[in-house]
Design a protein around this motif. Structure first.
Motif, PDB file in Angstrom:
ATOM      1  N   SER A 153      -5.481  -8.430   1.530  1.00 20.30           N
ATOM      2  CA  SER A 153      -6.094  -7.983   2.778  1.00 20.30           C
ATOM      3  C   SER A 153      -6.410  -9.158   3.696  1.00 20.30           C
ATOM      4  CB  SER A 153      -7.362  -7.171   2.499  1.00 20.30           C
ATOM      5  OG  SER A 153      -8.340  -7.963   1.866  1.00 20.30           O
ATOM      6  N   LYS A 199       4.386   4.810   5.139  1.00 25.61           N
ATOM      7  CA  LYS A 199       3.558   4.307   4.042  1.00 25.61           C
ATOM      8  C   LYS A 199       4.413   3.892   2.843  1.00 25.61           C
ATOM      9  CE  LYS A 199      -0.257   3.534   1.677  1.00 25.61           C
ATOM     10  NZ  LYS A 199      -1.139   2.390   1.974  1.00 25.61           N
ATOM     11  N   LYS A 243       2.135  -5.138   8.634  1.00 22.25           N
ATOM     12  CA  LYS A 243       0.701  -4.877   8.430  1.00 22.25           C
ATOM     13  C   LYS A 243       0.276  -5.185   6.996  1.00 22.25           C
ATOM     14  CE  LYS A 243       0.851  -1.175  11.874  1.00 22.25           C
ATOM     15  NZ  LYS A 243       0.773   0.301  12.084  1.00 22.25           N
ATOM     16  N   ASP A 303      -0.102  -3.410   4.349  1.00 21.56           N
ATOM     17  CA  ASP A 303      -1.178  -2.513   3.918  1.00 21.56           C
ATOM     18  C   ASP A 303      -1.349  -2.469   2.403  1.00 21.56           C
ATOM     19  OD1 ASP A 303      -2.011  -1.741   6.445  1.00 21.56           O
ATOM     20  OD2 ASP A 303      -0.524  -0.147   6.586  1.00 21.56           O
TER      21      ASP A 303
END
Length: 461
Positions: A86, A158, A168, A170
């Motif tokens: 993250s 996703k 990103k 994720d």
């Protein structure tokens, strides 16, 4: 400015190309507006060059620190390496926000009017922005591109996604399929394997890295793919991809893969729909690109197009260069774009860069024009700086005319290749000969001597 127009120049699209054109237009005294429907900075700043380079920088550090045998040769020993996915993603996001803010502020400070909304042509010298008509003496279309998703592939953003979502970061799938082995596929395979994912790379064409010089692609496969957790399937097409847990991929060979995630990196297509091209009597070509000449002019007076929308060279810095050329012609100074001297790079570890022609392209040109080519290589393993770094994988390859010595192409794979290529880019821009380039003096010991050695080998036969 003629008082019959709202602006001297309206640019539709505020990516790197539109931004570069706007800066140059202001420098030439043109009253300028730029229209953007989404994020300032376009693909490069928000979903491409900038966030991906931030991810590569972080994941590259992880790769270096995990290479304990390499560090041991340098006399360095360290413990286990940990990273925070993250935090790496936040680093990339912060880079995007900073670059987007800097780009926007630079336009505001120079007095460029930024108009948010969907811009499209409403006739010659007219732009419709969400129903508001703006007139301009000249209009530049700089609308960029979007990822190409082949038929049969379903995205959910996703588990099956393009680079738009990939940057990103994720989550980190344990096993990810990457469809395509071009710049995007290579760079993401570098990121994912450095952070611990296994990769299956699926390439529809018969060779990996089809856009690169064959010799570069061959070495890249040996040092960027084979030693890593990357399985390759070449000459194989993913005919169906179904999102979910797991992602199901049906190959045209009949094989079915079940993986955690799938990145679709099959190239990009121009974002040229709903631009009102029909209002000025032009159509994009069958692939959707807007046709332009070397001055970036369309066939309609006062209408220009630059960047990915033209399909000439789908790179952010090429778009910026095209923008400058378009503005030069708008300002009454004849200028043309020189694609042969525009460099490109893949920011893998180690990097790949090139400028000019590949060897097959050079042979085609030589056959058509009646001359012969020659090639030479020089190797990182003979370079003192590379030896000091213990980073000796790689080489520089140059392609030149036998008769005049003119440099036609340069290809480098190795550390800092993206920085080294600009010397060759400048040489090609000047149509320089290896017989003159050999007289350039390079600092010692530096990686730049890899090119110096190549020039010497070429000039001295």
């Amino acid at each position: 400015m003629s008082e019959q127009f709202d602006y001297d120049l309206v640019i539709v699209g505020a990516g790197v190309g539109g931004h570069g054109a706007a800066l140059h237009a202001v420098a030439n005294g043109l009253k300028t507006a730029i229209v953007e429907a989404a994020d300032m900075g376009g693909t490069c700043v928000n979903r491409g060059c900038i966030p991906s380079k931030a991810l590569l920088a972080a994941s590259g550090r992880v790769r270096e620190l995990k290479a304990k045998e390499h560090l041991k040769l340098l006399g360095i020993e360290i413990g286990e390496i940990e990273f925070d996915r993250s935090a790496i993603a936040t680093h990339a996001g912060n880079m995007v926000n900073k670059q987007k803010g800097d780009l926007t502020n630079s336009l505001k400070k120079l007095g460029v009017d930024i108009i948010q909304g969907w811009g499209k042509l409403a006739g010659i010298q007219k732009v419709d922005v969400d129903g508001r008509i703006i007139t301009a003496k000249d209009v530049i279309l700089s609308t960029g591109s979007i990822p190409f998703v082949p038929p049969g592939i379903a995205l959910d953003g996703k588990t099956v996604f393009t680079s738009d979502e990939g940057v990103k970061l994720d989550w980190l799938p344990s096993w990810i399929a990457i469809i395509g082995s071009g710049y995007i596929g290579l760079e993401f395979s570098d990121i994912y394997t450095a952070l611990g994912s296994e990769v299956t790379m699926i390439e529809a064409l018969d060779v990996l890295m089809p856009g690169f010089d064959p010799d570069i692609a061959k070495l890249a496969e040996r040092i960027l793919i084979k030693p890593r957790d990357i399985e390759t399937k070449v000459g194989v097409r993913a005919k169906k991809v179904i999102p979910g847990s797991p992602v199901v991929i049906e190959l045209d060979t009949g094989e079915v893969l079940e993986v955690d995630a799938c990145l679709v990196a099959t190239g990009r297509i121009p974002a040229t729909k709903n631009l009102g091209l029909e209002t000025v009597g032009i159509e994009s070509d069958r692939r959707g690109f807007i046709e332009v000449d070397e001055t970036m002019a369309t066939k309609v007076p006062h209408l220009w197009a630059i960047g990915d929308a033209t399909g000439k060279m789908m790179l952010a810095h090429a778009a910026a260069a095209q923008g400058v050329v378009a503005v030069e012609n708008i300002a009454g100074r004849a200028a043309i774009i020189d694609y042969q001297s525009i460099p490109a790079a893949a920011f893998t570890h180690p990097e790949i860069s090139f400028v000019g022609l590949t060897e097959p392209q050079a042979k085609t040109k030589a056959d058509a024009e009646g001359f012969e080519i020659a090639t030479v290589r020089s190797y990182y393993k003979g370079n003192a700086k590379a030896l000091a770094e213990i980073e000796t994988d790689g080489f520089a390859k140059i392609i030149y005319r036998k008769d005049t010595g003119e440099l036609l192409g340069a290809h480098i794979i190795g550390i800092h290749a993206s920085d080294l290529i600009h010397e060759a880019s400048a040489a090609i821009a000047q149509r320089a000969s290896v017989h003159n380039l050999v007289r350039n003096v390079h600092a010692h010991p530096t990686l730049s001597e890899v090119l110096d050695e190549a020039y010497k080998r070429a000039s001295h036969g």
